[in-house]
Design a protein around this motif. Structure first.
Motif, PDB file in Angstrom:
ATOM      1  N   LEU A   1      -4.219   6.135  -7.964  1.00 35.86           N
ATOM      2  CA  LEU A   1      -4.552   4.819  -7.415  1.00 35.86           C
ATOM      3  C   LEU A   1      -3.771   4.575  -6.126  1.00 35.86           C
ATOM      4  CD1 LEU A   1      -4.534   2.851 -10.785  1.00 35.86           C
ATOM      5  CD2 LEU A   1      -6.504   3.796  -9.542  1.00 35.86           C
ATOM      6  N   MET A   2      -4.479   4.639  -5.012  1.00 37.11           N
ATOM      7  CA  MET A   2      -3.865   4.459  -3.699  1.00 37.11           C
ATOM      8  C   MET A   2      -3.619   2.980  -3.424  1.00 37.11           C
ATOM      9  SD  MET A   2      -3.445   7.472  -2.529  1.00 37.11           S
ATOM     10  CE  MET A   2      -2.989   7.062  -0.840  1.00 37.11           C
ATOM     11  N   ARG A   3      -2.462   2.708  -2.817  1.00 37.83           N
ATOM     12  CA  ARG A   3      -2.081   1.343  -2.466  1.00 37.83           C
ATOM     13  C   ARG A   3      -1.936   1.227  -0.956  1.00 37.83           C
ATOM     14  NH1 ARG A   3       2.765  -0.490  -5.881  1.00 37.83           N
ATOM     15  NH2 ARG A   3       2.290  -2.343  -4.701  1.00 37.83           N
ATOM     16  N   SER A   4      -1.970   0.015  -0.471  1.00 39.57           N
ATOM     17  CA  SER A   4      -1.907  -0.246   0.973  1.00 39.57           C
ATOM     18  C   SER A   4      -0.695   0.415   1.610  1.00 39.57           C
ATOM     19  CB  SER A   4      -1.833  -1.755   1.244  1.00 39.57           C
ATOM     20  OG  SER A   4      -3.031  -2.375   0.891  1.00 39.57           O
TER      21      SER A   4
ATOM     22  N   ALA B   1      -9.416  -3.849  -4.775  1.00 38.87           N
ATOM     23  CA  ALA B   1     -10.322  -4.069  -3.645  1.00 38.87           C
ATOM     24  C   ALA B   1      -9.563  -4.533  -2.402  1.00 38.87           C
ATOM     25  CB  ALA B   1     -11.383  -5.101  -4.022  1.00 38.87           C
ATOM     26  N   GLY B   2      -8.376  -5.104  -2.569  1.00 37.78           N
ATOM     27  CA  GLY B   2      -7.591  -5.583  -1.443  1.00 37.78           C
ATOM     28  C   GLY B   2      -6.737  -4.509  -0.777  1.00 37.78           C
ATOM     29  N   ASP B   3      -6.640  -3.335  -1.377  1.00 37.38           N
ATOM     30  CA  ASP B   3      -5.828  -2.273  -0.774  1.00 37.38           C
ATOM     31  C   ASP B   3      -6.564  -1.673   0.418  1.00 37.38           C
ATOM     32  OD1 ASP B   3      -3.283  -1.919  -2.240  1.00 37.38           O
ATOM     33  OD2 ASP B   3      -4.627  -1.741  -3.952  1.00 37.38           O
ATOM     34  N   HIS B   4      -5.803  -1.295   1.432  1.00 39.13           N
ATOM     35  CA  HIS B   4      -6.375  -0.795   2.674  1.00 39.13           C
ATOM     36  C   HIS B   4      -5.348   0.089   3.381  1.00 39.13           C
ATOM     37  CE1 HIS B   4      -4.049  -4.333   3.710  1.00 39.13           C
ATOM     38  NE2 HIS B   4      -3.963  -3.863   4.940  1.00 39.13           N
TER      39      HIS B   4
END
Length: 118
Positions: free
Chosen positions: A75-78, A107-110
């Motif tokens: 799970l990648m995070r911002s 959905a908010g991670d970028h």
């Protein structure tokens, strides 16, 4: 700052270097160890409060060569870059039934990057 994840099949001398920012995979659920490293790396952006507004502070998770058995998604995070040692790093899906092996944590991670080196 970089967080390193050492594969379970690395030599014992390499595994002995484990510490706060060097984690050792177990060989069974390596996705959990990689996710813990991503959590450490994601916090690096928030801790750099002396950076000017808009500064790009990426945390990096570097996977060593070897096999990583993935049973649940990574799970990648911002603000995190996940990188390996080129063809020497193998991510193997083992009973991973998720829609993808590498996904955004929310959905908010970028601003994430997944790359190979070498």
């Amino acid at each position: 700052m970089e967080v390193i994840v050492i594969s379970s099949d690395a030599p014992a001398a390499v595994k002995a270097t484990a510490g706060t920012y060097v984690l050792v995979a177990t060989g069974t659920n390596d996705g959990a160890v990689i996710n813990a490293a991503i959590d450490l790396a994601a916090a690096l952006q928030a801790r750099n409060d002396t950076s000017p507004a808009g500064a790009a502070q990426l945390g990096t998770v570097r996977l060593t060569g070897g096999r990583f058995n993935i049973t649940s998604p990574i799970l990648m995070r911002s603000g995190v870059r996940l990188t390996g040692a080129g063809w020497l790093t193998e991510l193997r899906a083992v009973n991973c039934t998720a829609a993808g092996m590498i996904m955004l944590a929310s959905a908010g991670d970028h601003m994430v990057m997944v790359e190979k080196c070498g």
